[in-house]
Design a protein around this motif. Structure first.
Motif, mmCIF file in Angstrom:
data_model
loop_
_atom_site.group_PDB
_atom_site.id
_atom_site.type_symbol
_atom_site.label_atom_id
_atom_site.label_comp_id
_atom_site.label_asym_id
_atom_site.label_seq_id
_atom_site.Cartn_x
_atom_site.Cartn_y
_atom_site.Cartn_z
ATOM 1 N N ARG A 139 24.175 42.632 32.845
ATOM 2 C CA ARG A 139 24.594 41.256 32.475
ATOM 3 C C ARG A 139 23.298 40.247 32.960
ATOM 4 N NH1 ARG A 139 28.205 37.055 34.458
ATOM 5 N NH2 ARG A 139 28.626 38.523 36.244
ATOM 6 N N ILE A 140 23.162 39.544 32.013
ATOM 7 C CA ILE A 140 21.934 38.519 32.283
ATOM 8 C C ILE A 140 22.459 37.266 32.377
ATOM 9 C CG2 ILE A 140 19.622 37.342 31.300
ATOM 10 C CD1 ILE A 140 19.248 40.220 29.954
ATOM 11 N N ARG A 186 27.373 30.787 41.938
ATOM 12 C CA ARG A 186 28.042 31.567 42.817
ATOM 13 C C ARG A 186 29.356 32.298 41.834
ATOM 14 N NH1 ARG A 186 28.479 27.217 47.579
ATOM 15 N NH2 ARG A 186 26.577 27.638 48.378
ATOM 16 N N ALA A 187 29.849 31.765 40.819
ATOM 17 C CA ALA A 187 31.126 32.152 40.246
ATOM 18 C C ALA A 187 30.352 33.144 39.117
ATOM 19 C CB ALA A 187 31.809 31.087 39.597
ATOM 20 N N ALA A 188 29.460 32.984 38.748
ATOM 21 C CA ALA A 188 28.708 33.831 37.479
ATOM 22 C C ALA A 188 28.003 34.804 37.927
ATOM 23 C CB ALA A 188 27.892 33.160 36.647
ATOM 24 N N ILE A 189 27.232 34.941 39.256
ATOM 25 C CA ILE A 189 26.261 35.987 39.540
ATOM 26 C C ILE A 189 27.040 37.023 40.303
ATOM 27 C CG2 ILE A 189 24.313 36.385 40.630
ATOM 28 C CD1 ILE A 189 23.480 33.551 40.105
ATOM 29 N N GLY A 190 27.470 37.908 39.862
ATOM 30 C CA GLY A 190 28.220 39.085 40.410
ATOM 31 C C GLY A 190 27.354 40.341 40.459
ATOM 32 N N ASP A 191 28.000 41.739 40.817
ATOM 33 C CA ASP A 191 27.442 42.795 41.192
ATOM 34 C C ASP A 191 26.991 43.530 39.779
ATOM 35 O OD1 ASP A 191 27.495 42.824 43.630
ATOM 36 O OD2 ASP A 191 29.440 43.712 44.109
ATOM 37 N N ASP A 192 27.352 42.930 38.537
ATOM 38 C CA ASP A 192 27.074 43.499 37.052
ATOM 39 C C ASP A 192 25.727 42.893 36.829
ATOM 40 O OD1 ASP A 192 28.225 41.304 36.713
ATOM 41 O OD2 ASP A 192 29.309 41.809 34.962
ATOM 42 N N VAL A 193 25.461 41.814 37.369
ATOM 43 C CA VAL A 193 24.266 40.995 36.833
ATOM 44 C C VAL A 193 22.832 41.749 37.238
ATOM 45 C CG1 VAL A 193 22.936 38.918 37.058
ATOM 46 C CG2 VAL A 193 25.410 38.741 36.959
ATOM 47 N N CYS A 194 21.881 41.874 36.293
ATOM 48 C CA CYS A 194 20.728 42.679 36.262
ATOM 49 C C CYS A 194 19.468 41.354 36.503
ATOM 50 C CB CYS A 194 20.342 43.611 35.279
ATOM 51 S SG CYS A 194 20.074 42.518 33.808
ATOM 52 N N ALA A 195 19.973 40.127 36.097
ATOM 53 C CA ALA A 195 19.017 39.340 35.950
ATOM 54 C C ALA A 195 19.459 37.618 35.907
ATOM 55 C CB ALA A 195 17.647 39.450 35.121
ATOM 56 N N VAL A 196 18.717 36.911 36.671
ATOM 57 C CA VAL A 196 18.964 35.484 36.422
ATOM 58 C C VAL A 196 17.764 34.711 35.932
ATOM 59 C CG1 VAL A 196 19.775 33.183 37.586
ATOM 60 C CG2 VAL A 196 20.788 35.672 38.228
ATOM 61 N N ILE A 197 17.679 34.198 35.110
ATOM 62 C CA ILE A 197 16.268 33.594 34.310
ATOM 63 C C ILE A 197 16.596 32.272 34.404
ATOM 64 C CG2 ILE A 197 17.119 34.057 31.935
ATOM 65 C CD1 ILE A 197 13.915 34.372 31.346
ATOM 66 N N VAL A 198 15.659 31.379 34.940
ATOM 67 C CA VAL A 198 15.734 29.929 35.108
ATOM 68 C C VAL A 198 14.363 29.287 35.057
ATOM 69 C CG1 VAL A 198 15.531 29.914 37.466
ATOM 70 C CG2 VAL A 198 16.748 28.141 36.518
ATOM 71 N N ASP A 223 19.582 38.012 45.786
ATOM 72 C CA ASP A 223 19.253 39.162 47.037
ATOM 73 C C ASP A 223 20.378 39.763 47.293
ATOM 74 O OD1 ASP A 223 16.730 38.420 47.091
ATOM 75 O OD2 ASP A 223 16.795 36.842 48.876
ATOM 76 N N LYS A 224 21.601 39.135 47.328
ATOM 77 C CA LYS A 224 22.781 39.552 47.646
ATOM 78 C C LYS A 224 23.374 40.595 46.668
ATOM 79 C CE LYS A 224 27.478 38.012 48.380
ATOM 80 N NZ LYS A 224 28.637 36.945 48.369
ATOM 81 N N THR A 225 23.113 40.502 45.282
ATOM 82 C CA THR A 225 23.688 41.350 44.299
ATOM 83 C C THR A 225 22.848 42.321 43.688
ATOM 84 O OG1 THR A 225 22.936 39.622 42.594
ATOM 85 C CG2 THR A 225 25.378 39.506 43.509
ATOM 86 N N GLY A 226 21.586 42.165 44.094
ATOM 87 C CA GLY A 226 20.409 43.155 43.561
ATOM 88 C C GLY A 226 20.053 42.726 42.289
ATOM 89 N N ALA A 227 20.152 41.423 41.727
ATOM 90 C CA ALA A 227 19.841 41.050 40.511
ATOM 91 C C ALA A 227 18.194 40.672 40.602
ATOM 92 C CB ALA A 227 20.391 39.787 39.926
#
Length: 413
Positions: A139-140, A186-198, A223-227
């Protein structure tokens, strides 16, 4: 004579109407056609002069036809233009060294545009997550009102539905959250997220700077989720905010950085910067581009990079920013029915349209152009200014004078 065989086609008269006759109507350009530029000065087909405070949408950071860029390009054009990607070349190696030495990155991938740079970054994130964690981590997360390019992947990641309507089905596993909203992140970025782009500063979304606390929290969540944290600095990078890259001013280091626009000062080039560990993911054959990193583009980009990446140059950007912001704040005070606020960073600034003029940023742009000042818009409610980074105090004063004339005309009407 058959027009298709007309050997005088290179000198045939053309007008704005020619656009409507022969080009795909993906744009609605201004009525005037610029034909010549120098620095921040432009002239159209009729010889009318314009002061350009758009720099080609934050592209021509060193101004039009900058002599040092022209010299570098001309010299390379007489040396070597293109090689297939079975070979490398000296200009791309020099550019890669310069960019990695000046940033957090160890590796660079060169392409032709910001969209391609973001496409590479997103593909890298998916492939890295699949290899390290498994296919479930795909998930992105991106922000509403963001803009990351026009390929189907990048335009879907950008959070603006007006750019995706009619192109469905869109790529899956893409979520959009409000910009600068820590709780939503915080609500959206879980362990299934591979990337956050901003975007550290949203450009097309209204010239909106990221809050330092928000960007720091995104770093912590990744850092917490490995994304992977991807900073899209296609518009706000290359000195535009007063730092070489915006992340350096925020003190938040991404895993991947994308840059384009001003990197080539108008010559098409984009870059994705990342670390040794992540770069290993894109091994031979996993990604590529025919023209990316060609000698012409990288020669230009290296000269641009060397020019901007100087303490005195960046300090001058900050000084110019302070002067321009002061002028724009004066505009807000003097025309409260037209403008309500100034926002942005460095020389990427927005005048927020006040309630009586809501939805009329385009009208303001046209009025300014009629007085010889070129400005941008960022949606219907923000007038965007992104002059070349070499803008002088006198040019800032002149832009203020011309914009005031335009607003006076509009308010009278």
């Amino acid at each position: 004579m058959n027009a298709k065989l007309d050997t005088t086609v290179t000198t045939r008269p053309v007008t704005r109407q020619t656009f409507d006759e022969v080009l795909v109507p993906t744009y609605a350009p201004a009525a005037m056609v610029p034909v010549r530029g120098s620095g921040l000065d432009l002239w159209d087909q009729e010889g009318k002069h314009y002061l350009d405070f758009t720099s080609g949408i934050a592209v021509a950071a060193l101004g039009h036809c900058n002599p040092i860029i022209v010299e570098a390009l001309t010299k390379q054009a007489n040396t070597l233009w293109h090689l297939g990607n079975g070979y490398t070349n000296q200009p791309v190696l020099r550019l890669g060294l310069a960019m990695t030495e000046a940033t957090f990155a160890d590796r660079a991938f060169f392409c032709n545009s910001g969209a391609e740079a973001n496409e590479a970054a997103l593909k890298l994130a998916r492939k890295y997550a699949h290899a390290k964690f498994g296919a479930h981590k795909s998930r992105i997360v991106s922000c509403l009102n963001s803009f990351h390019g026009r390929t189907l992947f990048t335009v879907s990641v950008g959070g603006q539905s007006k750019y995706t309507e009619g192109f469905e089905p869109l790529p899956p596993q893409l979520d959009h959250i409000p910009y600068n909203d820590i709780e939503a992140a915080r609500a959206a970025i879980g362990d299934d997220v591979c990337a956050v782009i901003v975007e550290p500063v949203q450009g097309e979304g209204g010239v909106m700077p990221g809050n330092p606390e928000y960007l720091k929290e995104l770093r912590a969540l990744c850092d917490k989720t490995g994304a992977l944290l991807i900073f899209d600095e296609v518009q706000c990078g290359m000195g535009r905010t007063g730092s070489l890259f915006a992340y350096q001013g925020y003190g938040v280091i991404p895993d991947v950085l994308t840059v384009a626009k001003a990197l080539g000062n108008g010559y098409p080039i984009g870059a994705m910067l990342t670390t040794d560990e992540l770069a290993k993911t894109l091994s031979v054959g996993t990604h590529g581009t025919t023209y990316g990193g060609n000698p012409l583009a990288t020669t230009v980009a290296l000269k641009v990079f060397e020019t901007i990446n100087q303490p005195a140059f960046l300090e001058r950007v900050k000084e110019a920013s302070e002067k321009l912001i002061a002028k724009l704040e004066g505009m807000v005070r003097d025309f409260p029915a037209v403008f309500s606020a100034v926002r942005g960073a460095g020389l990427l600034l927005g005048l927020v349209v006040a309630e009586p003029f809501k939805g009329r940023s385009k009208d303001i742009q046209r009025a300014a152009e009629a007085h010889g000042l070129m400005v941008l818009i960022a949606g219907t409610d923000v007038v965007r200014l992104a002059p070349a980074l070499i803008v002088s105090d006198a040019q800032i004063d002149e832009a203020d004078r011309l914009l005031r004339l335009a607003i006076a005309d509009l308010t009278k009407a």
